[in-house]
Write a protein that holds these residues in place. Structure first.
Motif, PDB file in Angstrom:
ATOM      1  N   VAL A  69       0.883  -1.341  -0.067  1.00 23.14           N
ATOM      2  CA  VAL A  69      -0.015  -0.011  -0.071  1.00 23.14           C
ATOM      3  C   VAL A  69       0.925   1.337   0.064  1.00 23.14           C
ATOM      4  N   LEU A  73       0.782   3.741  -3.368  1.00 23.55           N
ATOM      5  CA  LEU A  73       0.105   5.088  -3.109  1.00 23.55           C
ATOM      6  C   LEU A  73       1.171   6.098  -3.654  1.00 23.55           C
ATOM      7  N   SER A 136      -6.733   0.960 -17.004  1.00 22.66           N
ATOM      8  CA  SER A 136      -6.653   0.110 -15.793  1.00 22.66           C
ATOM      9  C   SER A 136      -5.894   0.701 -14.433  1.00 22.66           C
ATOM     10  N   LYS A 140      -7.956   2.392 -11.058  1.00 21.11           N
ATOM     11  CA  LYS A 140      -7.497   2.161  -9.563  1.00 21.11           C
ATOM     12  C   LYS A 140      -7.136   3.318  -8.889  1.00 21.11           C
ATOM     13  N   GLU A 147     -14.951   7.582 -13.807  1.00 16.97           N
ATOM     14  CA  GLU A 147     -16.148   7.613 -13.906  1.00 16.97           C
ATOM     15  C   GLU A 147     -17.014   8.423 -14.753  1.00 16.97           C
ATOM     16  N   LEU A 164      -1.788  13.803  -8.695  1.00 19.19           N
ATOM     17  CA  LEU A 164      -3.379  13.609  -8.168  1.00 19.19           C
ATOM     18  C   LEU A 164      -3.390  14.381  -6.983  1.00 19.19           C
ATOM     19  N   ASP A 237     -10.896  10.952  -4.791  1.00 21.96           N
ATOM     20  CA  ASP A 237      -9.993   9.868  -5.322  1.00 21.96           C
ATOM     21  C   ASP A 237      -8.709  10.143  -4.529  1.00 21.96           C
ATOM     22  N   TYR A 238      -8.345  11.348  -4.265  1.00 23.76           N
ATOM     23  CA  TYR A 238      -7.020  11.551  -3.798  1.00 23.76           C
ATOM     24  C   TYR A 238      -7.050  11.006  -2.123  1.00 23.76           C
ATOM     25  N   PHE A 239      -8.330  11.709  -1.631  1.00 20.00           N
ATOM     26  CA  PHE A 239      -8.155  11.157   0.200  1.00 20.00           C
ATOM     27  C   PHE A 239      -8.744  10.004   0.332  1.00 20.00           C
ATOM     28  N   LYS A 240      -9.762   9.480  -0.367  1.00 18.66           N
ATOM     29  CA  LYS A 240     -10.565   8.502   0.001  1.00 18.66           C
ATOM     30  C   LYS A 240     -10.200   7.156  -0.891  1.00 18.66           C
ATOM     31  N   GLY A 241     -10.410   7.184  -2.320  1.00 24.36           N
ATOM     32  CA  GLY A 241     -10.086   6.555  -3.520  1.00 24.36           C
ATOM     33  C   GLY A 241     -11.392   5.673  -3.514  1.00 24.36           C
ATOM     34  N   GLU A 242     -12.603   5.679  -3.185  1.00 22.81           N
ATOM     35  CA  GLU A 242     -13.451   4.963  -3.352  1.00 22.81           C
ATOM     36  C   GLU A 242     -14.528   5.422  -4.258  1.00 22.81           C
ATOM     37  N   LEU A 243     -15.021   4.571  -4.968  1.00 26.29           N
ATOM     38  CA  LEU A 243     -16.297   5.218  -6.174  1.00 26.29           C
ATOM     39  C   LEU A 243     -17.290   5.852  -5.309  1.00 26.29           C
ATOM     40  N   GLU A 245     -20.848   6.556  -7.110  1.00 24.14           N
ATOM     41  CA  GLU A 245     -21.399   6.531  -8.308  1.00 24.14           C
ATOM     42  C   GLU A 245     -22.482   7.679  -8.576  1.00 24.14           C
ATOM     43  N   GLU A 249     -23.351  10.126 -12.080  1.00 28.16           N
ATOM     44  CA  GLU A 249     -24.816  10.079 -12.499  1.00 28.16           C
ATOM     45  C   GLU A 249     -25.377  11.586 -12.558  1.00 28.16           C
TER      46      GLU A 249
END
Lengths: 263, 216
Positions: A69, A73, A136, A140, A147, A164, A237-243, A245, A249
């Motif tokens: 990790v 990073l 890819s 990540k 998205e 980033l 993206d920078y602080f959490k990295g989770e999508l 949605e 939308e």
């Protein structure tokens, strides 16, 4: 003869015997096998570690993941930027070579000319692979940016800004015109001199069909909206990295609304 | 708590307030509330909670061994860890960023083995993960069914169970979700027995879950 050799996280299984690794962290990172194992690793491992099997496995797994990790990073955004730049260079080169090939073909179709053509095709195939890798990695390290505008444009934004971290610090108004710096500064200097000027509506993000696909007078509105969501996306993206949605939308909905509405 | 009904090991349904909770000696992980030793399991954050709240029953036992693909920061895994008190969870995640938070959870819980790897390449962790009873997948990728099947081939015990979440838009954003779901079910039918499936509304949009059993 069957080759009975399996790489397990605690060593190598060969000819019915396990050779326990002296460096568990190393064997853990090399526990690859092309096909499924015909036995369960834990059964074999319990023979060696007894009741402490899971305790030991967990300790090594956590140590290994922590190291990975930390390394990932730091490196991934620099990696993708370098890839994007290589891709640009490759595109330029392919175009140039294509031109030379055309010249050659007009003069003479020799064996070496065919060889040359084959090499260019190889490069084009490689370009495809390079693009896939960029996509890819972007998925990540920047799932939200990807998205919203797609991996390609997201990678381009990253390349222009440099990291980033920097992108996450930019206001939406700047993100909106990344890639249009020249016309922006031209406009600004005209304004300073008290002249009329056209401030650019969009930079890199213009490439996105949601902006390109709209009539001119609506593009500014769409670009502004998209940039505001991109600014949020970059921070997530920078602080959490989770999508999340929802962001993409919202952008899609805005586009649908703008493309329907005749005004 | 008197008006809680246990629907799964350590999972309680509070019928009065329409919520579920897991009994847990651990502190909150993702900002959920903790009430007298129970952690609230929020269905809009965790898809498994949505499945359970919709009344579907998933067979998770205290000693279940699970392979979890797409662990992210561990919201769902934290609750599964409360359920599988004598089991083990091999948690695979590809992205480093959410894994930082996940590792905090893994350090706290004894039944989680964290693995930073790409779920589409099970051979890379084939010497680490044992044969499991259950494979859980929440990864939203175009070829996610193929990935699911490959992981079963590598790690499933006979008749192992599986739970997969599919987001229509990540398979094909232009086609009608209903059609995509039909295709997904048909594709799964080749190697799996379908136990149940449904969408996740109103908790998650454009998602379905499919609960399956491996035919081998």
């Amino acid at each position: 003869m069957l080759k009975l050799k399996y790489n397990l996280w605690f060593g190598v299984y060969e000819n019915g015997k396990v050779k326990v690794s002296k460096n568990l962290k190393e064997s853990f990172s090399k526990a690859e096998n092309p096909e499924p194992l015909p036995f369960s690793v834990s059964e074999m491992g319990t023979d060696i570690f007894g009741k402490k099997y899971y305790e030991e496995l967990r300790r090594i797994a956590i140590d290994h993941a922590e190291e990975l990790v930390e390394g990932e990073l730091k490196r991934e955004d620099r990696y993708v930027i370098a890839l994007v730049r290589s891709l640009d260079e490759l595109n330029r080169t392919i175009n140039l070579l294509d031109e030379k090939l055309r010249d050659l073909k007009e003069i003479k179709e020799s064996a070496i000319v065919r060889d040359f053509e084959e090499k260019i095709l190889d490069l084009k195939r490689f370009r495809g692979e390079l693009e896939k890798e960029i996509e890819s990695v972007m998925r990540k390290i920047a799932p939200n940016l990807s998205e919203i505008v797609g991996e390609k444009i997201a990678a381009r934004l990253l390349e222009k800004v440099g990291s980033l971290e920097k992108l996450a610090e930019l206001p939406a108004s700047t993100i909106q015109v990344i890639g249009a710096e020249r016309s922006l500064f031209k406009a600004l200097s005209r304004i300073r001199r008290g002249k009329e000027a056209k401030v650019p509506k969009h930079g890199v993000i213009f490439q996105h069909p949601f902006i390109k696909g709209l009539p001119k007078r609506k593009r500014g509105k769409m670009a502004r909206f998209m940039a505001s969501k991109l600014a949020i996306a970059a921070r997530i993206d920078y602080f959490k990295g989770e999508l999340y949605e929802k962001l993409a939308e919202e952008v899609r909905k805005k586009y649908e609304k703008l493309s329907r509405n005749p005004k | 708590m008197k008006n809680f009904r246990e629907i799964l090991n350590n999972v309680f349904l509070d019928e009065e307030r329409k919520r579920i909770l897991t009994k847990s000696p651990y502190p909150p992980h993702y900002g959920e509330r903790k009430i007298d030793g129970y952690r609230e399991w929020i269905p809009t954050r965790s898809k498994l909670a949505a499945v359970l709240l919709k009344g579907y029953r998933i067979d998770l036992k205290p000693n279940t061994k699970m392979l979890y693909l797409g662990a992210a920061s561990g919201t769902t895994v934290s609750h599964i860890s409360d359920i599988l008190t004598k089991g083990i969870i091999y948690a695979i995640e590809y992205s480093a960023k959410p894994f930082v938070k996940f590792l905090k959870l893994a350090r706290e819980r004894k039944n989680i083995i964290p693995i930073l790897a790409d779920a589409s390449q099970p051979q890379k962790y084939s010497g680490i993960v044992e044969k499991v009873d259950f494979i859980y997948q929440d990864i939203a990728q175009r070829n996610q069914i193929e990935i699911f099947r490959e992981n079963f081939r590598f790690f499933a015990k006979d008749k192992a169970l599986g739970l997969i979440f599919v987001k229509a838009r990540s398979i094909d954003s232009t086609r009608d979700p209903e059609e995509i779901y039909k295709d997904v079910i048909n594709e799964l039918k080749r190697d799996f027995e379908i136990l149940s499936y449904d969408d996740l509304s109103p908790y998650h949009k454009d998602h379905i879950f499919v609960y399956v059993r491996w035919r081998k």
